[in-house]
Every structure is written in C-alpha cells, then in structure tokens.
Design a protein around this motif. Structure first.
Motif, PDB file in Angstrom:
ATOM      1  N   CYS A  75       4.003   1.148  -3.420  1.00 57.98           N
ATOM      2  CA  CYS A  75       5.263   0.430  -3.630  1.00 57.98           C
ATOM      3  C   CYS A  75       5.660  -0.357  -2.387  1.00 57.98           C
ATOM      4  O   CYS A  75       6.214  -1.454  -2.485  1.00 57.98           O
ATOM      5  CB  CYS A  75       6.369   1.417  -3.996  1.00 57.98           C
ATOM      6  SG  CYS A  75       6.160   2.186  -5.617  1.00 57.98           S
ATOM      7  N   GLN A  76       5.387   0.198  -1.226  1.00 58.21           N
ATOM      8  CA  GLN A  76       5.756  -0.455   0.018  1.00 58.21           C
ATOM      9  C   GLN A  76       4.883  -1.663   0.320  1.00 58.21           C
ATOM     10  O   GLN A  76       5.369  -2.727   0.697  1.00 58.21           O
ATOM     11  CB  GLN A  76       5.655   0.553   1.161  1.00 58.21           C
ATOM     12  CG  GLN A  76       5.914  -0.023   2.553  1.00 58.21           C
ATOM     13  CD  GLN A  76       5.655   1.019   3.625  1.00 58.21           C
ATOM     14  OE1 GLN A  76       6.122   2.153   3.521  1.00 58.21           O
ATOM     15  NE2 GLN A  76       4.900   0.657   4.639  1.00 58.21           N
ATOM     16  N   GLY A  79       4.123  -3.374  -4.166  1.00 64.18           N
ATOM     17  CA  GLY A  79       5.254  -3.575  -5.069  1.00 64.18           C
ATOM     18  C   GLY A  79       4.837  -3.797  -6.509  1.00 64.18           C
ATOM     19  O   GLY A  79       5.675  -4.119  -7.358  1.00 64.18           O
ATOM     20  N   SER A 229      10.376 -13.466  -8.506  1.00 68.12           N
ATOM     21  CA  SER A 229      10.431 -12.013  -8.426  1.00 68.12           C
ATOM     22  C   SER A 229      11.358 -11.532  -9.534  1.00 68.12           C
ATOM     23  O   SER A 229      12.179 -12.298 -10.038  1.00 68.12           O
ATOM     24  CB  SER A 229      10.946 -11.547  -7.063  1.00 68.12           C
ATOM     25  OG  SER A 229      12.259 -12.036  -6.841  1.00 68.12           O
ATOM     26  N   ARG A 250       0.237 -12.174  -2.549  1.00 65.02           N
ATOM     27  CA  ARG A 250       0.281 -11.186  -1.464  1.00 65.02           C
ATOM     28  C   ARG A 250      -0.318 -11.806  -0.220  1.00 65.02           C
ATOM     29  O   ARG A 250      -1.422 -12.343  -0.258  1.00 65.02           O
ATOM     30  CB  ARG A 250      -0.487  -9.919  -1.847  1.00 65.02           C
ATOM     31  CG  ARG A 250      -0.419  -8.803  -0.807  1.00 65.02           C
ATOM     32  CD  ARG A 250      -1.040  -7.539  -1.353  1.00 65.02           C
ATOM     33  NE  ARG A 250      -0.836  -6.404  -0.472  1.00 65.02           N
ATOM     34  CZ  ARG A 250      -1.777  -5.908   0.350  1.00 65.02           C
ATOM     35  NH1 ARG A 250      -2.981  -6.459   0.380  1.00 65.02           N
ATOM     36  NH2 ARG A 250      -1.499  -4.871   1.114  1.00 65.02           N
ATOM     37  N   ASN A 267       5.898  -3.576 -12.122  1.00 68.48           N
ATOM     38  CA  ASN A 267       6.348  -4.399 -11.008  1.00 68.48           C
ATOM     39  C   ASN A 267       7.669  -3.847 -10.469  1.00 68.48           C
ATOM     40  O   ASN A 267       8.619  -3.653 -11.225  1.00 68.48           O
ATOM     41  CB  ASN A 267       6.537  -5.852 -11.457  1.00 68.48           C
ATOM     42  CG  ASN A 267       6.888  -6.771 -10.302  1.00 68.48           C
ATOM     43  OD1 ASN A 267       6.366  -6.635  -9.205  1.00 68.48           O
ATOM     44  ND2 ASN A 267       7.777  -7.712 -10.550  1.00 68.48           N
ATOM     45  N   VAL A 268       7.720  -3.558  -9.185  1.00 72.25           N
ATOM     46  CA  VAL A 268       8.940  -3.079  -8.543  1.00 72.25           C
ATOM     47  C   VAL A 268       9.853  -4.281  -8.305  1.00 72.25           C
ATOM     48  O   VAL A 268       9.470  -5.228  -7.623  1.00 72.25           O
ATOM     49  CB  VAL A 268       8.624  -2.365  -7.219  1.00 72.25           C
ATOM     50  CG1 VAL A 268       9.915  -1.894  -6.543  1.00 72.25           C
ATOM     51  CG2 VAL A 268       7.695  -1.180  -7.463  1.00 72.25           C
ATOM     52  N   ASP A 270      13.717  -6.463  -7.672  1.00 72.39           N
ATOM     53  CA  ASP A 270      14.577  -6.737  -6.531  1.00 72.39           C
ATOM     54  C   ASP A 270      15.648  -5.668  -6.323  1.00 72.39           C
ATOM     55  O   ASP A 270      16.137  -5.488  -5.209  1.00 72.39           O
ATOM     56  CB  ASP A 270      15.270  -8.094  -6.713  1.00 72.39           C
ATOM     57  CG  ASP A 270      14.286  -9.253  -6.728  1.00 72.39           C
ATOM     58  OD1 ASP A 270      13.171  -9.077  -6.197  1.00 72.39           O
ATOM     59  OD2 ASP A 270      14.622 -10.325  -7.264  1.00 72.39           O
ATOM     60  N   GLU A 273      13.820  -1.656  -3.951  1.00 77.18           N
ATOM     61  CA  GLU A 273      12.961  -2.273  -2.945  1.00 77.18           C
ATOM     62  C   GLU A 273      12.491  -1.210  -1.970  1.00 77.18           C
ATOM     63  O   GLU A 273      13.300  -0.573  -1.293  1.00 77.18           O
ATOM     64  CB  GLU A 273      13.731  -3.368  -2.192  1.00 77.18           C
ATOM     65  CG  GLU A 273      12.909  -4.080  -1.149  1.00 77.18           C
ATOM     66  CD  GLU A 273      13.714  -5.130  -0.403  1.00 77.18           C
ATOM     67  OE1 GLU A 273      13.104  -5.928   0.315  1.00 77.18           O
ATOM     68  OE2 GLU A 273      14.951  -5.132  -0.525  1.00 77.18           O
ATOM     69  N   ARG A 275      10.717  -0.171   1.432  1.00 80.28           N
ATOM     70  CA  ARG A 275      10.483  -0.776   2.731  1.00 80.28           C
ATOM     71  C   ARG A 275       9.724   0.187   3.635  1.00 80.28           C
ATOM     72  O   ARG A 275       9.657   1.383   3.369  1.00 80.28           O
ATOM     73  CB  ARG A 275      11.821  -1.146   3.383  1.00 80.28           C
ATOM     74  CG  ARG A 275      12.554  -2.255   2.644  1.00 80.28           C
ATOM     75  CD  ARG A 275      13.810  -2.642   3.383  1.00 80.28           C
ATOM     76  NE  ARG A 275      14.410  -3.837   2.813  1.00 80.28           N
ATOM     77  CZ  ARG A 275      15.469  -4.446   3.335  1.00 80.28           C
ATOM     78  NH1 ARG A 275      16.037  -3.960   4.416  1.00 80.28           N
ATOM     79  NH2 ARG A 275      15.946  -5.531   2.775  1.00 80.28           N
TER      80      ARG A 275
END
Length: 287
Positions: A75-76, A79, A229, A250, A267-268, A270, A273, A275
């Motif tokens: 995910c980081q 995403g 996004s 990417r 898809n992760v 907005d 999120e 980080r």
C-alpha cells in the motif's frame, strides 16, 4: 447549447458513434496534448503490480505478521494490487460480468432511459463536461451511488432489468463485505484500531461505475479514461473481458496491468493514503 434530448444518438453514445463513423475521430475526442501513456506489454523489464492473496490472512496472530508487513509495504510503495482468493463467489462474479455485457448490448434507446440529466453526474452517458473545450473520453459510462440507500436515484438501479438489478445488489453486498475486510487488514497493518476503521468506513458511501470502451480506428489519438486518482477509500476493479488497457503510473512510467484470472484489482484511493514511517496511514476525511 442543445439539450441532451435534441442530440443524435451518436452524440450521446461513443458506442453508437464507433458503429457508424468511417472517417477521422471527431475533434472533441482527440487528446492533442496528452502525455504518452502506452508502454508495450513486451517491455519485460517493467515490474508488475503486486499480488495479495487473501488466504495469507486467514490465521493472523498479532500485528507483527509478515503478511501484514507486506500489505503495508504494498500500500505504501504501490497503492494498488491484484487480490486473489478474495472469497467472492465465482458464479456471482461471472454473472455480474455477463449482466454488464448485456447492459451495453441493449439498444441505445433502452440505455438512454438511464441517461444523465442536466446538472447531474449519475446515470448513463459520456464524460461530464466542465468546460466548453473539454475533451471527451473514448468511452460510455454508467455511474451511480448505491449506498447509503437514501442517495439512490429512483430512475436508475430500481428501474434496471430484474436480472441486472438483482445480480448487482448481490454483487455489491459481497463487495461491501470484502471492502470492510480489506479496511480492517490495512488498519491492522498500520496499527490503527479496527473500531476506528469501522467508524470511518462502515456504511459509508458506495458507488459503482460500469464503463464500455469501443474499438477506435485511431487509438493513439484518444484516451479511454483520463489519467486520475480515485477520490475514495478503495476501489475494487473487475475486468469484464480479456481486452487489456488499464495502466498504472509509478516513478514516471506507465505500467500495463495484466489481470490475473478471477482476480480483482484494488486501488487505494485519496481518502485512504498510506505513507512511509512513522505516519503509515492518513485518513484525509470521513466518508
């Protein structure tokens, strides 16, 4: 500006336009200044988006589980990932695919029963225009909000043919369960209390989009879906047929997504999120 019901069918449906025109792509669809988005599938040096197997999370013991660490990293750093063994019944998924195909195979007059109304964004149609000179995606789309129920449009899902309506209701219920499971796993992966994830996302807004991308005689001039996004917690993508086209950017490179059999692409968005440490995850706003 002409009202929608005064436009020709080919002006209201890219699918109909693609059936009839024999010359150059109309200018309103030509993306003159777009960045290159196509990377050959033969580019073997390109990485593939990660694959996450739901079976790996059946017996999770504690937040130090290696699979949770991998999910956090996916995910980081990406995403987006392909989800296999997701638990949604294959017969239901296949039926949903068939119903989507049947919807876009209906006569255009039938589809226009669900046409976008002026000033709205839910319904059947093309790209919603926000400027007079805006370019239009080479696609027909149907979009609607399905949860909470009071936000449903009475002229959309309730008026679908019974087979499509019932199949979609069942499919969306299963996808909602899957989404909440994923939210829980992501939360556990980044040390967020499960109840907090439930408070934010349970019974939140859910929407569905069906998109049809007709063949184009000049594909290098058009875009099926403008780069973007997703303004959501997560998006769960189902590819209806074997025609590839989805790409992910990417590190400045567009990478083709080759769907695995029976997989969803997750898809992760907005709102959710992930980080780098020490702040692994940020909830941008509450649904």
């Amino acid at each position: 500006m002409a009202s929608p019901n005064l436009l020709s069918q080919s002006d209201r449906s890219v699918q109909e336009l693609a059936k009839t025109f024999k010359h150059d792509v109309p200018h309103r669809y030509i993306q003159e200044h777009r960045e290159p988005t196509f990377v050959s599938n033969n580019a073997t040096s390109l990485p593939s988006i990660p694959v996450v197997d739901m079976n790996d999370f059946i017996n999770i013991l504690g937040s130090e589980n290696d699979q949770l660490k991998n999910l956090r990293s996916v995910c980081q750093e990406w995403g987006i990932f392909q989800l296999v063994n997701h638990g949604v019944d294959k017969l239901l998924v296949d039926k949903m695919k068939n119903e989507v195909v049947k919807f876009f195979d209906m006569p255009v007059e039938e589809k226009l029963r669900y046409e976008l109304k002026a000033g709205d964004y839910q319904g059947y149609g093309q790209t919603i225009l926000h400027a007079q000179d805006q370019k239009i995606d080479w696609a027909d789309r149907f979009y609607m909000i399905t949860n909470p129920h009071h936000r449903r449009k009475p002229n959309l899902l309730p008026e679908f043919p019974p087979s499509l309506r019932d199949t979609m209701e069942n499919y969306l219920q299963e996808l909602q369960k899957l989404a909440m499971t994923l939210f829980g796993l992501v939360g556990q992966a980044v040390d967020i209390d499960n109840q907090e994830m439930i408070d934010v996302f349970d019974d939140g807004m859910q929407s569905v989009r069906m998109t049809y991308y007709p063949p184009c005689p000049q594909p290098d001039l058009v875009i099926g879906l403008t780069p973007h996004s997703d303004a959501a917690g997560i998006t769960i993508l189902l590819q209806v047929n074997g025609v590839e086209g989805l790409q992910v950017k990417r590190d400045g490179v567009w990478i083709p997504v080759n769907f695995l059999p029976d997989a969803f692409v997750v898809n992760v968005g907005d709102i959710l999120e992930v980080r780098p440490p020490p702040h692994f995850l940020k909830l941008k706003k509450k649904l």
